[in-house]
Design a protein around this motif. Sequence first.
Motif, PDB file in Angstrom:
ATOM      1  N   LEU A   1      -4.341 -10.173   4.839  1.00 18.82           N
ATOM      2  CA  LEU A   1      -3.589  -9.183   5.206  1.00 18.82           C
ATOM      3  C   LEU A   1      -3.938  -8.387   6.317  1.00 18.82           C
ATOM      4  O   LEU A   1      -4.714  -7.815   6.408  1.00 18.82           O
ATOM      5  CB  LEU A   1      -3.741  -8.073   4.087  1.00 18.82           C
ATOM      6  N   LYS A   2      -2.813  -8.005   7.230  1.00 22.20           N
ATOM      7  CA  LYS A   2      -3.018  -7.123   8.207  1.00 22.20           C
ATOM      8  C   LYS A   2      -3.005  -5.711   8.100  1.00 22.20           C
ATOM      9  O   LYS A   2      -2.010  -5.207   8.225  1.00 22.20           O
ATOM     10  CB  LYS A   2      -2.365  -7.323   9.522  1.00 22.20           C
ATOM     11  N   SER A   3      -4.231  -5.353   7.108  1.00 27.51           N
ATOM     12  CA  SER A   3      -4.262  -3.767   6.664  1.00 27.51           C
ATOM     13  C   SER A   3      -5.505  -3.483   6.926  1.00 27.51           C
ATOM     14  O   SER A   3      -6.714  -4.083   6.354  1.00 27.51           O
ATOM     15  CB  SER A   3      -3.691  -3.812   5.285  1.00 27.51           C
ATOM     16  N   SER A   4      -5.655  -2.089   7.397  1.00 22.07           N
ATOM     17  CA  SER A   4      -7.046  -1.529   7.333  1.00 22.07           C
ATOM     18  C   SER A   4      -7.223  -0.294   6.485  1.00 22.07           C
ATOM     19  O   SER A   4      -8.250   0.071   6.574  1.00 22.07           O
ATOM     20  CB  SER A   4      -7.441  -1.117   8.664  1.00 22.07           C
ATOM     21  N   ARG A   5      -6.153  -0.131   5.739  1.00 22.58           N
ATOM     22  CA  ARG A   5      -6.061   1.174   4.802  1.00 22.58           C
ATOM     23  C   ARG A   5      -5.230   0.786   3.503  1.00 22.58           C
ATOM     24  O   ARG A   5      -4.421  -0.024   3.573  1.00 22.58           O
ATOM     25  CB  ARG A   5      -5.502   2.381   5.471  1.00 22.58           C
ATOM     26  N   PHE A   6      -5.666   1.314   2.363  1.00 24.88           N
ATOM     27  CA  PHE A   6      -4.959   1.204   1.306  1.00 24.88           C
ATOM     28  C   PHE A   6      -5.011   2.767   0.591  1.00 24.88           C
ATOM     29  O   PHE A   6      -5.841   3.448   0.950  1.00 24.88           O
ATOM     30  CB  PHE A   6      -5.660   0.138   0.273  1.00 24.88           C
ATOM     31  N   LEU A   7      -4.161   2.743  -0.411  1.00 26.34           N
ATOM     32  CA  LEU A   7      -4.088   3.784  -1.256  1.00 26.34           C
ATOM     33  C   LEU A   7      -4.937   4.015  -2.598  1.00 26.34           C
ATOM     34  O   LEU A   7      -4.911   3.117  -3.182  1.00 26.34           O
ATOM     35  CB  LEU A   7      -2.515   4.177  -1.739  1.00 26.34           C
ATOM     36  N   GLU A   8      -5.624   5.376  -2.794  1.00 16.90           N
ATOM     37  CA  GLU A   8      -6.353   5.278  -3.624  1.00 16.90           C
ATOM     38  C   GLU A   8      -5.468   5.582  -4.973  1.00 16.90           C
ATOM     39  O   GLU A   8      -4.584   6.300  -4.855  1.00 16.90           O
ATOM     40  CB  GLU A   8      -7.334   6.667  -3.501  1.00 16.90           C
ATOM     41  N   LEU A   9      -5.794   5.048  -6.137  1.00 20.28           N
ATOM     42  CA  LEU A   9      -5.111   5.399  -7.252  1.00 20.28           C
ATOM     43  C   LEU A   9      -5.956   6.059  -8.288  1.00 20.28           C
ATOM     44  O   LEU A   9      -7.191   6.127  -8.402  1.00 20.28           O
ATOM     45  CB  LEU A   9      -4.853   3.890  -8.049  1.00 20.28           C
ATOM     46  N   ASP A  10      -5.053   6.927  -9.119  1.00 17.22           N
ATOM     47  CA  ASP A  10      -5.678   7.471 -10.216  1.00 17.22           C
ATOM     48  C   ASP A  10      -5.539   6.779 -11.582  1.00 17.22           C
ATOM     49  O   ASP A  10      -5.182   5.783 -11.443  1.00 17.22           O
ATOM     50  CB  ASP A  10      -5.067   8.927 -10.694  1.00 17.22           C
ATOM     51  N   LYS A  11      -6.074   7.245 -12.509  1.00 18.61           N
ATOM     52  CA  LYS A  11      -6.279   6.272 -13.840  1.00 18.61           C
ATOM     53  C   LYS A  11      -4.963   5.935 -14.398  1.00 18.61           C
ATOM     54  O   LYS A  11      -4.907   5.151 -15.212  1.00 18.61           O
ATOM     55  CB  LYS A  11      -7.193   7.098 -14.923  1.00 18.61           C
ATOM     56  N   GLU A  12      -3.677   6.675 -13.970  1.00 16.60           N
ATOM     57  CA  GLU A  12      -2.531   6.264 -14.438  1.00 16.60           C
ATOM     58  C   GLU A  12      -1.839   5.281 -13.425  1.00 16.60           C
ATOM     59  O   GLU A  12      -0.632   5.058 -13.490  1.00 16.60           O
ATOM     60  CB  GLU A  12      -1.554   7.473 -14.471  1.00 16.60           C
ATOM     61  N   LEU A  13      -2.595   4.813 -12.343  1.00 17.98           N
ATOM     62  CA  LEU A  13      -2.204   3.797 -11.243  1.00 17.98           C
ATOM     63  C   LEU A  13      -1.179   4.561 -10.404  1.00 17.98           C
ATOM     64  O   LEU A  13      -0.404   3.862  -9.865  1.00 17.98           O
ATOM     65  CB  LEU A  13      -1.542   2.574 -12.096  1.00 17.98           C
ATOM     66  N   ILE A  14      -1.323   5.893 -10.217  1.00 19.84           N
ATOM     67  CA  ILE A  14      -0.418   6.752  -9.380  1.00 19.84           C
ATOM     68  C   ILE A  14      -1.272   7.006  -8.002  1.00 19.84           C
ATOM     69  O   ILE A  14      -2.478   7.614  -8.402  1.00 19.84           O
ATOM     70  CB  ILE A  14       0.125   7.787 -10.226  1.00 19.84           C
ATOM     71  N   PRO A  15      -0.511   7.164  -7.034  1.00 22.21           N
ATOM     72  CA  PRO A  15      -1.426   7.452  -5.815  1.00 22.21           C
ATOM     73  C   PRO A  15      -2.153   9.042  -5.790  1.00 22.21           C
ATOM     74  O   PRO A  15      -1.192   9.804  -6.322  1.00 22.21           O
ATOM     75  CB  PRO A  15      -0.454   7.202  -4.675  1.00 22.21           C
ATOM     76  N   THR A  16      -3.038   8.957  -5.504  1.00 21.91           N
ATOM     77  CA  THR A  16      -3.779  10.370  -5.637  1.00 21.91           C
ATOM     78  C   THR A  16      -3.415  11.143  -4.309  1.00 21.91           C
ATOM     79  O   THR A  16      -3.375  12.347  -4.246  1.00 21.91           O
ATOM     80  CB  THR A  16      -5.441  10.262  -5.545  1.00 21.91           C
ATOM     81  N   GLY A  17      -2.871  10.483  -3.169  1.00 16.89           N
ATOM     82  CA  GLY A  17      -2.642  10.912  -2.037  1.00 16.89           C
ATOM     83  C   GLY A  17      -3.737  10.591  -0.873  1.00 16.89           C
ATOM     84  O   GLY A  17      -3.360  10.956   0.276  1.00 16.89           O
ATOM     85  N   GLU A  18      -4.837  10.337  -1.330  1.00 16.11           N
ATOM     86  CA  GLU A  18      -5.802   9.741  -0.703  1.00 16.11           C
ATOM     87  C   GLU A  18      -5.563   8.456   0.167  1.00 16.11           C
ATOM     88  O   GLU A  18      -5.239   7.378  -0.606  1.00 16.11           O
ATOM     89  CB  GLU A  18      -7.501   9.760  -1.019  1.00 16.11           C
ATOM     90  N   ILE A  19      -5.949   8.057   1.262  1.00 17.96           N
ATOM     91  CA  ILE A  19      -5.721   6.995   2.046  1.00 17.96           C
ATOM     92  C   ILE A  19      -7.003   6.337   2.429  1.00 17.96           C
ATOM     93  O   ILE A  19      -7.884   7.216   3.046  1.00 17.96           O
ATOM     94  CB  ILE A  19      -4.820   7.059   3.475  1.00 17.96           C
ATOM     95  N   LEU A  20      -7.445   5.378   1.981  1.00 19.52           N
ATOM     96  CA  LEU A  20      -9.064   4.815   2.018  1.00 19.52           C
ATOM     97  C   LEU A  20      -9.133   3.716   3.247  1.00 19.52           C
ATOM     98  O   LEU A  20      -8.067   2.889   3.205  1.00 19.52           O
ATOM     99  CB  LEU A  20      -9.523   4.304   0.832  1.00 19.52           C
ATOM    100  N   SER A  21     -10.102   3.538   3.861  1.00 18.79           N
ATOM    101  CA  SER A  21     -10.482   2.514   4.550  1.00 18.79           C
ATOM    102  C   SER A  21     -10.710   1.182   3.867  1.00 18.79           C
ATOM    103  O   SER A  21     -11.432   1.515   2.754  1.00 18.79           O
ATOM    104  CB  SER A  21     -11.468   2.754   5.554  1.00 18.79           C
ATOM    105  N   VAL A  22     -10.533   0.196   4.223  1.00 18.97           N
ATOM    106  CA  VAL A  22     -10.852  -0.999   3.597  1.00 18.97           C
ATOM    107  C   VAL A  22     -12.143  -1.461   4.015  1.00 18.97           C
ATOM    108  O   VAL A  22     -12.743  -2.345   3.425  1.00 18.97           O
ATOM    109  CB  VAL A  22      -9.946  -2.256   3.840  1.00 18.97           C
ATOM    110  N   ASP A  23     -12.771  -0.886   5.031  1.00 18.01           N
ATOM    111  CA  ASP A  23     -14.180  -1.519   5.347  1.00 18.01           C
ATOM    112  C   ASP A  23     -15.320  -1.559   4.469  1.00 18.01           C
ATOM    113  O   ASP A  23     -15.229  -0.734   3.706  1.00 18.01           O
ATOM    114  CB  ASP A  23     -14.515  -0.448   6.527  1.00 18.01           C
ATOM    115  N   SER A  24     -15.781  -2.723   4.611  1.00 21.25           N
ATOM    116  CA  SER A  24     -16.932  -2.950   3.649  1.00 21.25           C
ATOM    117  C   SER A  24     -16.620  -2.829   2.199  1.00 21.25           C
ATOM    118  O   SER A  24     -17.650  -2.389   1.285  1.00 21.25           O
ATOM    119  CB  SER A  24     -18.205  -2.050   4.130  1.00 21.25           C
TER     120      SER A  24
END
Length: 348
Positions: free
Chosen positions: A199-222
């Motif tokens: 995947l050409k993607s350096s970021r993904f969305l953090e999910l909460d326990k209900e599998l809904i985005p928290t609003g935080e965008i996380l780096s895929v690094d490491s």
Amino acid sequence: MRVLKEKFAEQNGQTVTAYTLVNDQGMEVTAIDYGCIITKIIVPERNGSFENVVLGFDTLEEYQQHSPYFGAVVGRHAGRIANAEFTLDGTTYHLEKNNNGHHLHGGLQGFDKVIWKADVKEEKESISLEFKYLSKDGEEGYPGNLNMKVVYELNNQNEFKVSYEGVSDQKTVLNVTNHTYFNLSGNLKEDILNHTLTLKSSRFLELDKELIPTGEILSVDSTPFDFRSGRKIKDGTESAHPQNILAGNGYDHPFLLDEHQNNEIHLYDKESGRKLIIETTEPGVVLYTSNQLEAGFSIRGTASREYLGICLETQGFPDSLNHPQFPSAILEKDEVYTSETVYKFSFN
């Protein structure tokens, strides 16, 4: 190139029809006008055998009883909407709750559970199916009469293009995708744990326990979410990363694409040699590795189980209506919504 047409089922007195697009290379795509469901995609592997590479059923009853959106177009809004509500110009709209108090994939009677009007279009170098549906004002809680068009097009280069178009007579929201589960092993001979995804993607969305985005965008690094150089799916299922565990030991996450319409998604099965390249105009892709695929039924003779298919849902982001920093899913009155995703099959 040719099109085959046959009766698939009856639903409330209406005929559900199956259409099979066949190109000159022998590739086949079968879809029904109920939910625009793709029931089969048949492509060759390195030894020349043609096999089905998607999860699906042979009867409408199975789709209605067991299907977790196999092959369907989902909408009006793909993904979850927290608490099944959103506010537009000061008005709060309450949607159908069909997922733990939240709204998922258009609700109880979304695009995936209605019969669309289908027409066959034949060109010199391609054949296509054009599906149309009027989603009426108030359907599942959404505002506006929405005219939707979905086009499935197959050409002789083994490229399958899915195009969407929508126009509403009121300001509304729209975010659609196709929910096909791929398995490149062919006829479900193996699960997808050894499929390699790039995947050409350096970021993904953090999910909460209900599998809904928290609003935080996380780096895929490491992390096991870094697919930029290719990674086997099993890495995520065996991972101790909190986001993998939260999703049921795997992936159910939106990724932000760094590039578009440039080989940005690449799926490969080493055993069969099959490759799938996906290119899209959409801002992201939801990667779901069927971590929650329930047991207790069969899929054309194969017992259902976790990790039997992989979804690569090109779309806007889930719950974007409650996160202003995400790309907007708002569609203005008389504005034309368009989206396109191309699936390119090959082998080596």
